[in-house]
Scaffold this motif. Structure first.
Motif, PDB file in Angstrom:
ATOM      1  N   ASP A  33      47.068  31.052  44.832  1.00 38.28           N
ATOM      2  CA  ASP A  33      46.705  30.112  45.890  1.00 38.28           C
ATOM      3  C   ASP A  33      45.206  30.192  46.167  1.00 38.28           C
ATOM      4  N   GLU A  34      44.439  29.316  45.562  1.00 42.46           N
ATOM      5  CA  GLU A  34      42.973  29.310  45.704  1.00 42.46           C
ATOM      6  C   GLU A  34      42.398  30.719  45.627  1.00 42.46           C
ATOM      7  N   PRO A  35      42.691  31.416  44.548  1.00 42.38           N
ATOM      8  CA  PRO A  35      42.377  32.848  44.541  1.00 42.38           C
ATOM      9  C   PRO A  35      40.885  33.158  44.538  1.00 42.38           C
ATOM     10  N   PHE A  36      40.065  32.301  43.918  1.00 37.45           N
ATOM     11  CA  PHE A  36      38.658  32.658  43.773  1.00 37.45           C
ATOM     12  C   PHE A  36      37.757  31.785  44.645  1.00 37.45           C
ATOM     13  N   ALA A  37      38.371  31.092  45.618  1.00 39.26           N
ATOM     14  CA  ALA A  37      37.623  30.108  46.409  1.00 39.26           C
ATOM     15  C   ALA A  37      36.480  30.730  47.196  1.00 39.26           C
ATOM     16  N   ALA A  38      36.649  31.991  47.599  1.00 43.07           N
ATOM     17  CA  ALA A  38      35.625  32.590  48.459  1.00 43.07           C
ATOM     18  C   ALA A  38      34.465  33.192  47.667  1.00 43.07           C
ATOM     19  N   LEU A  39      34.498  33.082  46.337  1.00 44.85           N
ATOM     20  CA  LEU A  39      33.478  33.756  45.523  1.00 44.85           C
ATOM     21  C   LEU A  39      32.365  32.802  45.113  1.00 44.85           C
ATOM     22  N   ASP A  40      31.228  33.362  44.717  1.00 45.64           N
ATOM     23  CA  ASP A  40      30.134  32.517  44.243  1.00 45.64           C
ATOM     24  C   ASP A  40      30.495  31.947  42.874  1.00 45.64           C
ATOM     25  N   GLU A  41      29.781  30.890  42.493  1.00 46.78           N
ATOM     26  CA  GLU A  41      30.125  30.111  41.307  1.00 46.78           C
ATOM     27  C   GLU A  41      30.206  30.971  40.031  1.00 46.78           C
ATOM     28  N   ILE A  42      29.206  31.809  39.814  1.00 47.38           N
ATOM     29  CA  ILE A  42      29.153  32.599  38.576  1.00 47.38           C
ATOM     30  C   ILE A  42      30.328  33.586  38.515  1.00 47.38           C
ATOM     31  N   THR A  43      30.565  34.277  39.621  1.00 47.21           N
ATOM     32  CA  THR A  43      31.663  35.241  39.662  1.00 47.21           C
ATOM     33  C   THR A  43      32.989  34.521  39.439  1.00 47.21           C
ATOM     34  N   ARG A  44      33.105  33.355  40.051  1.00 46.52           N
ATOM     35  CA  ARG A  44      34.341  32.604  39.921  1.00 46.52           C
ATOM     36  C   ARG A  44      34.570  32.186  38.464  1.00 46.52           C
ATOM     37  N   GLN A  45      33.501  31.725  37.798  1.00 46.64           N
ATOM     38  CA  GLN A  45      33.658  31.315  36.402  1.00 46.64           C
ATOM     39  C   GLN A  45      34.068  32.487  35.525  1.00 46.64           C
ATOM     40  N   GLY A  46      33.489  33.668  35.825  1.00 51.90           N
ATOM     41  CA  GLY A  46      33.859  34.861  35.071  1.00 51.90           C
ATOM     42  C   GLY A  46      35.348  35.165  35.230  1.00 51.90           C
ATOM     43  N   LEU A  47      35.838  35.064  36.460  1.00 56.91           N
ATOM     44  CA  LEU A  47      37.243  35.346  36.725  1.00 56.91           C
ATOM     45  C   LEU A  47      38.153  34.296  36.097  1.00 56.91           C
ATOM     46  N   ASP A  48      37.683  33.035  36.126  1.00 56.30           N
ATOM     47  CA  ASP A  48      38.454  31.969  35.480  1.00 56.30           C
ATOM     48  C   ASP A  48      38.654  32.283  33.999  1.00 56.30           C
ATOM     49  N   GLU A  49      37.548  32.716  33.350  1.00 52.55           N
ATOM     50  CA  GLU A  49      37.649  33.031  31.923  1.00 52.55           C
ATOM     51  C   GLU A  49      38.603  34.192  31.685  1.00 52.55           C
ATOM     52  N   GLN A  50      38.539  35.172  32.578  1.00 48.55           N
ATOM     53  CA  GLN A  50      39.432  36.317  32.459  1.00 48.55           C
ATOM     54  C   GLN A  50      40.904  35.891  32.587  1.00 48.55           C
ATOM     55  N   LEU A  51      41.170  35.034  33.563  1.00 51.12           N
ATOM     56  CA  LEU A  51      42.536  34.570  33.792  1.00 51.12           C
ATOM     57  C   LEU A  51      43.036  33.742  32.606  1.00 51.12           C
ATOM     58  N   ARG A  52      42.147  32.883  32.115  1.00 54.47           N
ATOM     59  CA  ARG A  52      42.492  32.052  30.946  1.00 54.47           C
ATOM     60  C   ARG A  52      42.834  32.970  29.753  1.00 54.47           C
ATOM     61  N   GLY A  53      42.038  34.037  29.577  1.00 53.56           N
ATOM     62  CA  GLY A  53      42.291  34.993  28.500  1.00 53.56           C
ATOM     63  C   GLY A  53      43.655  35.662  28.645  1.00 53.56           C
ATOM     64  N   LEU A  54      43.984  36.050  29.867  1.00 56.79           N
ATOM     65  CA  LEU A  54      45.273  36.691  30.118  1.00 56.79           C
ATOM     66  C   LEU A  54      46.420  35.737  29.782  1.00 56.79           C
ATOM     67  N   TRP A  55      46.217  34.471  30.133  1.00 52.08           N
ATOM     68  CA  TRP A  55      47.280  33.491  29.883  1.00 52.08           C
ATOM     69  C   TRP A  55      47.460  33.269  28.376  1.00 52.08           C
ATOM     70  N   LEU A  56      46.332  33.148  27.647  1.00 52.07           N
ATOM     71  CA  LEU A  56      46.414  32.936  26.197  1.00 52.07           C
ATOM     72  C   LEU A  56      47.146  34.090  25.525  1.00 52.07           C
ATOM     73  N   GLU A  57      46.950  35.278  26.058  1.00 50.38           N
ATOM     74  CA  GLU A  57      47.541  36.471  25.476  1.00 50.38           C
ATOM     75  C   GLU A  57      49.030  36.564  25.794  1.00 50.38           C
TER      76      GLU A  57
END
Ligand SMILES: Nc1ncnc2c1ncn2[C@@H]1O[C@H](COP(=O)(O)OP(=O)(O)OP(=O)(O)O)[C@@H](O)[C@H]1O
Ligand SMILES: [Mg+2]
Lengths: 260, 257
Positions: free
Chosen positions: A162-186
């Motif tokens: 539920d809007e997990p990374f909404a409170a973070l700055d853009e760069i940090t959020r993008q990093g986390l998005d990539e991490q989450l996407r990686g976890l899903w692909l795996e």
């Protein structure tokens, strides 16, 4: 590989005390292993929807089915379900490792395997160095990663965010998005991801659902037409812009429809 | 924590300096005969009384220390226990909370004679008085803490099928600790006051009894010596609770950092 779960909502009704109709007759089907982003104006009922899927709340009408079974916390279904909130919501008196181990502890997993699984999950989000630090000693982004590791530690088949990374700055959020996407692909668990951010939805998901104002209806059910392997540079491409433009247009349409 | 020793000095020096300065002023006032010595005994005479009367004041201090500690411990046990019961059921909370408020307003001087009738002249009565006076802040703060558990974390615990006990011991109680410690800070001082007031009424043993007797004989220097000891006892309680709070909370409570 963990198989994902199927989620089916049929004619869901949810009215809060005081007569606020959050959801009125919503239908939705999510196939096993899908990564779905939910977009919609603030207050349209996204969190409500996610809580219904988790079984944390019950609808007044309609059905929430998970793999064909009604969503109930009491049944064994919770074994395969994890929820990530908007803020990290960690236990401040526990270090990172113990926080991540919490779900297994509550499910009655023995200390040995618990610590091992938690250690792996912490490693996976890149926090091995902070294993024994306390939440007060972490940055906001690190805390959110702990929260993500805590959700992943049970190897969930259905991950609700539920809007997990909404409170973070853009760069940090993008990093986390990539991490989450990686976890899903795996792992290919089913993911329902609520967000306000159009670019985030386009980058992460295979499919995006745009909701109208309250009571929420689906105004656009859109398959994101982007390659499976996505990196940060994708965000600058015309294809990416074309996807976000469509979502943006639908979001505006849904906002107008709601007022009419 | 390389700065911890200088910071102790910085913390300790101002209050000690204030103490010594006010003692010097009091001494000066009496030496200059601005106020008669029987009204305000000079610090030197108070110290002399403390020294001369130590055979009475020492055991009295020890008695009061034990009684207020026991009353305080009882408050913590019963107060936190009752708060846990109250949050386990709305009904219990509604039924019993008004009676808890009674403890906050009970005039201990008025009921101390009753306590003597019920519990006798011994230390039990003093302990009960200290307990009655100090339980409310423990209960009220524990209740506030237990009721303000983060709803998202409660959901998380539900999601993983946590039992009531697990939720209480792994979530609600630890989350309530900062509130509980606030209650303990208030209760510590109240327990000392409750014990001393009850001792004054009962008049058998303890600092309160020593104070009452000295007052009757108009030994103002002994009265001041007793008050000084009571103040130090309260200070000791405060330090004890702060130490406890620091041990329990230092890792995570922002106000402890
Ligand atoms: N417990 C509740 N009691 C009463 N009304 C509620 C409750 N929870 C939500 N609502 C109302 O239901 C509507 C939908 O709320 P919900 O939290 O699902 O919105 P949302 O889409 O998640 O919004 P946001 O994007 O701002 O988080 C809102 O109008 C809200 O005020
Ligand atoms: Mg929301």
């Amino acid at each position: 590989m963990v198989p994902g779960r199927a989620v089916t909502l049929s004619r869901i009704q949810k009215t809060f005390p005081g007569g606020v109709q959050a959801i009125a007759g919503l239908d939705l089907h999510v196939a096993p292993g899908e990564f779905v982003a939910l977009l919609g104006p603030s207050g349209c009922g996204k969190s409500t929807l996610l809580r219904l899927v988790a079984g944390l709340d019950q609808p007044e009408g309609g059905q929430v089915l998970i793999d064909g079974q009604p969503a109930r916390l009491q049944s064994g279904q919770r074994q395969g379900l994890a929820f990530v909130f908007q803020d990290a919501h960690l236990l401040p008196w526990r270090d990172v490792l113990a926080n991540v181990a919490l779900p297994l502890e509550l499910m009655g997993v023995a200390a040995g395997p618990r610590r091992k699984a938690a250690g792996l999950a912490v490693e996976q989000v890149g926090l091995s160095d902070a294993m024994h630090r306390y939440p007060a000693q972490l940055s906001g982004g690190m805390r959110m990663r702990v929260s993500l590791a805590r959700a992943m530690v049970t190897n969930p088949q259905l991950l609700l965010l539920d809007e997990p990374f909404a409170a973070l700055d853009e760069i940090t959020r993008q990093g986390l998005d990539e991490q989450l996407r990686g976890l899903w692909l795996e792992r290919r668990m089913t993911i329902l991801f609520v967000t306000h951010a159009i670019a985030e939805a386009a980058f992460l998901a295979q499919r995006a659902l745009v909701l109208t104002r309250r009571p929420a209806r689906v105004v656009l059910d859109h398959t994101i037409d982007l390659p499976l392997q996505r990196s940060g540079s994708l965000r600058g491409t015309p294809q990416f812009a074309a996807q976000t433009a469509q979502l943006y247009e639908a979001l505006q349409r849904g906002d107008r429809d709601g007022t009419a | 924590m390389a700065t911890s020793r200088p910071s102790w000095l910085r913390l300790g020096l101002p209050p000690v300096a204030v103490f010594l300065a006010s003692m010097a002023i009091a001494q000066g006032i009496v030496e200059l005969k601005l106020v008669p010595a029987w009204l305000l005994p000079p610090p030197t005479r108070v110290l002399a009384a403390l020294w001369n009367q130590w055979s009475v004041l020492g055991p009295a201090l020890w008695f009061t220390t034990r009684a207020s500690l026991a009353g305080f411990a009882l408050s913590v046990l019963v107060g936190v226990g009752a708060a846990v019961l109250m949050v386990s059921s709305r009904w219990v909370q509604r039924a019993f909370y008004p009676y808890a408020v009674f403890f906050q307003t009970v005039p201990i001087i008025a009921i101390a004679p009753l306590l003597v009738i019920w519990f006798g002249w011994g230390m039990q009565t003093i302990i009960i008085a200290a307990f009655i006076v100090s339980i409310f802040p423990v209960l009220a703060n524990a209740l506030t803490g237990l009721l303000s558990t983060d709803p998202a974390l409660k959901d998380l615990f539900r999601l993983y099928g946590a039992s009531r006990w697990a939720t209480l011991f792994k979530l609600r109680l630890p989350a309530a600790l900062p509130s509980i410690m606030t209650g303990l800070r208030i209760a510590g001082g109240l327990a000392v006051i409750g014990a001393i007031v009850a001792e004054m009424v009962v008049g058998q043993s303890g600092l309160g009894a020593a104070l009452a007797e000295a007052r009757q004989r108009q030994n103002t220097d002994v009265v001041f010596a007793g008050v000084l000891l009571a103040a130090f006892l309260g200070l000791g309680f405060f330090a004890l609770v702060n130490l406890l709070a620091h041990l329990v909370l230092h890792r995570w409570h922002a106000s402890e950092q």
